[in-house]
Write a protein that holds these residues in place. Sequence first.
Motif, short mmCIF file in Angstrom:
data_model
loop_
_atom_site.label_atom_id
_atom_site.label_comp_id
_atom_site.label_asym_id
_atom_site.label_seq_id
_atom_site.Cartn_x
_atom_site.Cartn_y
_atom_site.Cartn_z
N GLY A 184 4.10 1.12 -6.45
CA GLY A 184 2.21 2.25 -6.39
C GLY A 184 2.17 3.09 -7.36
O GLY A 184 1.29 2.66 -8.21
N PHE A 185 2.70 3.63 -7.55
CA PHE A 185 2.25 5.01 -8.13
C PHE A 185 0.58 6.03 -8.29
O PHE A 185 0.67 5.72 -9.31
CB PHE A 185 3.03 4.15 -10.04
N GLY A 186 0.89 4.93 -7.00
CA GLY A 186 -1.45 5.98 -7.37
C GLY A 186 -1.94 4.60 -7.29
O GLY A 186 -3.44 5.07 -6.45
N SER A 187 -1.47 3.52 -7.39
CA SER A 187 -2.66 2.68 -7.82
C SER A 187 -2.93 1.82 -6.66
O SER A 187 -3.52 1.19 -6.08
CB SER A 187 -2.24 0.82 -9.02
N THR A 200 -8.55 6.56 -11.57
CA THR A 200 -7.74 6.61 -10.38
C THR A 200 -6.23 7.52 -10.65
O THR A 200 -5.77 7.97 -11.80
CB THR A 200 -7.30 5.54 -9.74
N PHE A 201 -5.69 8.11 -9.43
CA PHE A 201 -4.60 8.55 -9.77
C PHE A 201 -3.53 7.90 -10.59
O PHE A 201 -2.78 6.58 -10.33
CB PHE A 201 -3.74 8.49 -7.81
N MET A 202 -2.48 8.45 -11.26
CA MET A 202 -1.21 7.86 -11.52
C MET A 202 0.04 8.95 -11.47
O MET A 202 -0.67 10.18 -12.41
CB MET A 202 -1.61 6.90 -12.66
N ARG A 203 0.41 8.50 -11.54
CA ARG A 203 2.19 8.57 -11.61
C ARG A 203 1.55 10.67 -11.97
O ARG A 203 1.77 10.58 -13.20
CB ARG A 203 3.77 8.82 -11.91
N ALA A 204 1.85 12.10 -11.36
CA ALA A 204 1.63 13.18 -11.64
C ALA A 204 0.35 13.15 -12.83
O ALA A 204 -0.25 13.20 -13.40
CB ALA A 204 2.92 13.63 -12.78
N PRO A 205 -0.93 13.03 -11.33
CA PRO A 205 -2.14 12.93 -12.01
C PRO A 205 -2.45 14.33 -12.80
O PRO A 205 -2.44 15.06 -11.91
CB PRO A 205 -2.83 12.08 -11.34
N GLY A 206 -3.40 14.07 -14.02
CA GLY A 206 -3.17 15.42 -14.37
C GLY A 206 -2.13 16.00 -14.95
O GLY A 206 -2.10 16.12 -16.17
N VAL A 224 -0.76 9.75 3.39
CA VAL A 224 -0.50 8.88 2.08
C VAL A 224 -0.07 9.05 1.47
O VAL A 224 0.74 10.32 1.26
CB VAL A 224 -1.74 8.87 0.95
N SER A 225 1.16 8.68 0.53
CA SER A 225 2.54 9.37 0.64
C SER A 225 1.82 8.52 -1.30
O SER A 225 1.95 7.75 -2.34
CB SER A 225 3.45 7.72 0.29
N GLY A 226 1.35 9.70 -1.65
CA GLY A 226 0.69 10.22 -3.22
C GLY A 226 1.26 11.34 -2.85
O GLY A 226 0.89 12.55 -1.91
N GLY A 227 0.88 12.09 -4.12
CA GLY A 227 0.69 13.47 -4.71
C GLY A 227 2.15 14.84 -3.86
O GLY A 227 2.33 15.34 -3.94
N SER A 228 3.52 13.41 -4.16
CA SER A 228 4.42 13.89 -3.99
C SER A 228 4.60 14.68 -2.47
O SER A 228 5.64 15.19 -2.29
CB SER A 228 5.07 14.33 -5.09
N THR A 280 6.50 20.96 -14.35
CA THR A 280 5.35 21.51 -13.34
C THR A 280 5.03 20.32 -12.46
O THR A 280 4.14 19.62 -13.16
CB THR A 280 4.74 21.91 -13.50
N TYR A 281 4.99 20.17 -10.93
CA TYR A 281 4.19 19.53 -10.35
C TYR A 281 4.19 20.43 -8.85
O TYR A 281 4.70 20.86 -8.76
CB TYR A 281 4.44 17.84 -10.21
N PRO A 282 2.85 20.46 -8.31
CA PRO A 282 2.10 21.10 -6.88
C PRO A 282 3.20 20.06 -6.22
O PRO A 282 3.36 19.29 -6.45
CB PRO A 282 0.55 20.95 -7.04
N GLY A 285 8.61 13.16 -6.35
CA GLY A 285 8.75 11.66 -6.56
C GLY A 285 7.47 11.74 -8.00
O GLY A 285 7.64 10.41 -8.53
N GLU A 286 6.71 12.57 -8.58
CA GLU A 286 5.78 13.37 -9.79
C GLU A 286 6.54 13.34 -10.67
O GLU A 286 6.21 13.15 -12.08
CB GLU A 286 4.78 13.28 -9.50
N ILE A 287 7.53 15.26 -10.28
CA ILE A 287 7.56 15.68 -11.32
C ILE A 287 8.34 15.41 -12.84
O ILE A 287 8.05 15.83 -13.49
CB ILE A 287 7.92 17.21 -10.83
N THR A 316 0.88 -1.42 -0.17
CA THR A 316 -0.21 -0.19 -0.01
C THR A 316 0.86 1.25 0.05
O THR A 316 1.94 0.90 0.06
CB THR A 316 -0.92 0.25 1.00
N GLN A 317 0.20 2.54 -0.57
CA GLN A 317 0.62 3.89 0.09
C GLN A 317 0.23 4.26 1.44
O GLN A 317 0.72 5.95 1.33
CB GLN A 317 0.65 4.52 -1.25
N TYR A 318 -0.94 3.92 1.75
CA TYR A 318 -1.39 4.26 2.99
C TYR A 318 -2.04 3.04 4.11
O TYR A 318 -3.21 3.01 4.18
CB TYR A 318 -2.78 5.05 2.13
#
Length: 762
Positions: free
Chosen positions: A249-252, A356-362, A513-517, A447-449, A714-716, A218-220
């Motif tokens: 994980g990469f969001g999954s 769902t979220f996958m590495r650098a969703p958006g 959660v280890s997501g969203g960098s 770019t990534y937030p 993690g994502e940029i 898991t990431q969380y």
Amino acid sequence: MSAQQAGEDSPNPAPPRQLKERYDGVAKVTGKAKYAAEFSEPFPRKDLAYAFMVQSTIPSGSLVSIDRSAAERSPGVLAVLTPFNAPKLPVGKPQPPAPRTLSVLQNTDVNYNGQPVAVVVAASLPEAIHAARQLRIKYNQTPPKLDFKGRLGEARWPKQPGKEQPSDTRGNIGISRGKATVHLDCTYTTPIQNHNPMEPHATIAWWEGEKLNVYNSTQYISGDKQSLARIFNIPLDDVHTQCPYTGGGFGSKGSMWSHVPLCAMAAKIVNRPVKLVLERDQMFGPVGQRPTTVNKIQLAATSDGKLMAMQHDVVMHASVMEDFTEHAASPTKSLYASEANLVSEKLVDMNLGVTTFMRAPGEAPGTAVLEVAMDELAEKLKMDPVQLRLASYAEKDPSHDRPWTSKHLTEAYKQAADRFGWSKRSAQPGTVTEGNDFIGYGMATATYPANRSAAQAVVRILPNGRAFAGTGSQDLGTGTYTIVAQTAADALGMDPTLVDARIGDSTLPKAPVSGGSQSAASICPAIREAAMQAKLKLFELAINDPQSPHHGLKTTDLDTRDGKIFQKSRPSHTESIIALMGRNGGKPIEANGSAEPGEDKESYTSHSWGAVFAEVAVDRDTHMVKVRRIVATYDIGSLINNKTGLNQLMGGIVWGVSFALHEETLIDPVYGRTVNESLSEYHVPTNADIGVVDVTVLNIPDTKFNPLGARGIGEIGITGAAAAINNAIYNATGKRIRDYPITPDKIMEAKSSIMEEKSSLA
Ligand code: MOS
């Protein structure tokens, strides 16, 4: 690292002593690091039972019946669970923290091909699989929604409040468009993509009375704990989740999917520990995927390249089960200071698994399309692509009209361009050839937030001269252990190899959660705070101890270095921590720490930035693309650890190569099953596909964002990379491919006078 510049944002603190090697490196290469499916304790190993998840074979409709009789008679079978006999969960609709519509055998609906419809539990995995094949399942099939392109006209607004309209982020698009002299209107598409971490989703669950224990990849861990407590309606403290290592994980693995509660349900029914590991093909559908997107981008600029109007309308697919919006228009909102801006994001319902979220969703698809549109605009304007971007440089966040906590993108453009040799590039496509190859050069912005959430940690100073640092985070392979140890060591003035780091256990203080960098930026300040508090307790011990040379001083007079407490005004006056603690009963000194974003977080926007330059070679006959070189420079605040940090950025770039050239989930248009549900047919790059990847960071601390000055990384790395490659392919061939991935057939079909004239096969 080519640059260790002092930032004007803050005095540059002395860089922390880094762990040179990964904290968990030896454990991983020697096989001592255990992943979720590898545990065979604390229960007796012989008790472990194996579950196999059975999936639907139709895309839409309902289950009429499932004949379990043959399966139940099959050797080794302990239980067969279907919607017709599974226990009713106390909570009708599970509501995990990240809302997910799970398939946990509570009804007979079938919403996609591959949806979990039964679980077989047996004494061994082969017996479970063998029995699963003997289930006789009858369906009532209804016409499925599988034609995305044919149903674009049915696109609808997301069901969230406030999302049922275009977001008119600034200005008047019509008026500003009228001021422009150059216009671009192009449509770009990105495919469905599936995360494929090397470690598939895997769970072991066992009950001790009413208490539920799980090992879960898991990431969380704390999110899983919360979700399981809600689904089984048991007290939060009766759920214990553990995940010492996650193999990607990469969001999954950021949300909990159906197999986790199914495994727990099976464990309850057979009253044994149960292991459920997804097969590789089961990774395509039941555990999330990135939606396909169609992006209509309209740019309008003055003749000197100033962006007047930017419009980005996205239509993507969503599962009929649940809305998820891939915010592909995000970069269009904030990357450039256009006068007016309009974006919209709409969904088309499909009989597919939840997106769902996958590495650098958006930002991953968003930059992959916007940064190609910018390249096309640069060409129309006969402007250098870097100059075009500088002409509309966003000195503040144009979307929220507020300052950035830190932004040094101009330096990133310059440093990467210099290292790449951009000034030698010819803007005219097809001018550079080498043997049978056309060579091209392209660039794009990354770019990534920068995100950050509340986190808690515990640090202990041990009487043997070592220390312990713990937080309920998880390491996806990113380096969390390494930076936890290093951050505690830095605050304690210790050698980082003397710190034992512990994460991946829900009994540790809560982390996000280890997501969203966000993990490094969230947990390191909490670790540091806990270490500072432990150090204060240590100083008080010395001050109150008549035998200590520091007796009677103030805590502010003291500091620590290399296992000793010293007086700041007289650094040679020291006492070893081991001696002090030994005289005082040899008990560990423990302190908790927490950290969260400051109250002023609404007055700033925090982003990371980068400049990515790519060199490609396109074979004039086969039209195969080789990415020979990627040179990138990132502005990500302080880099906490060189090895794990640069590795993250490089890994992201490899994903960018994959996005550009390889990855695509193909759906059968009639049956709705993923056609290429294996790693041999779902293409990802191998080592041979990756050329030189040359990464630097500016290393300018962003202390308005957090005390460490470090933003997540993690994502940029994936952002911008696909567009840079796409733009390089155009520069090589004169062919503009607006549909990812850029496979040889698409290059072959695109018309360009350059390539056909020069082909040796012509
Ligand atoms: Mo990341 S896709 O936010 O786990």
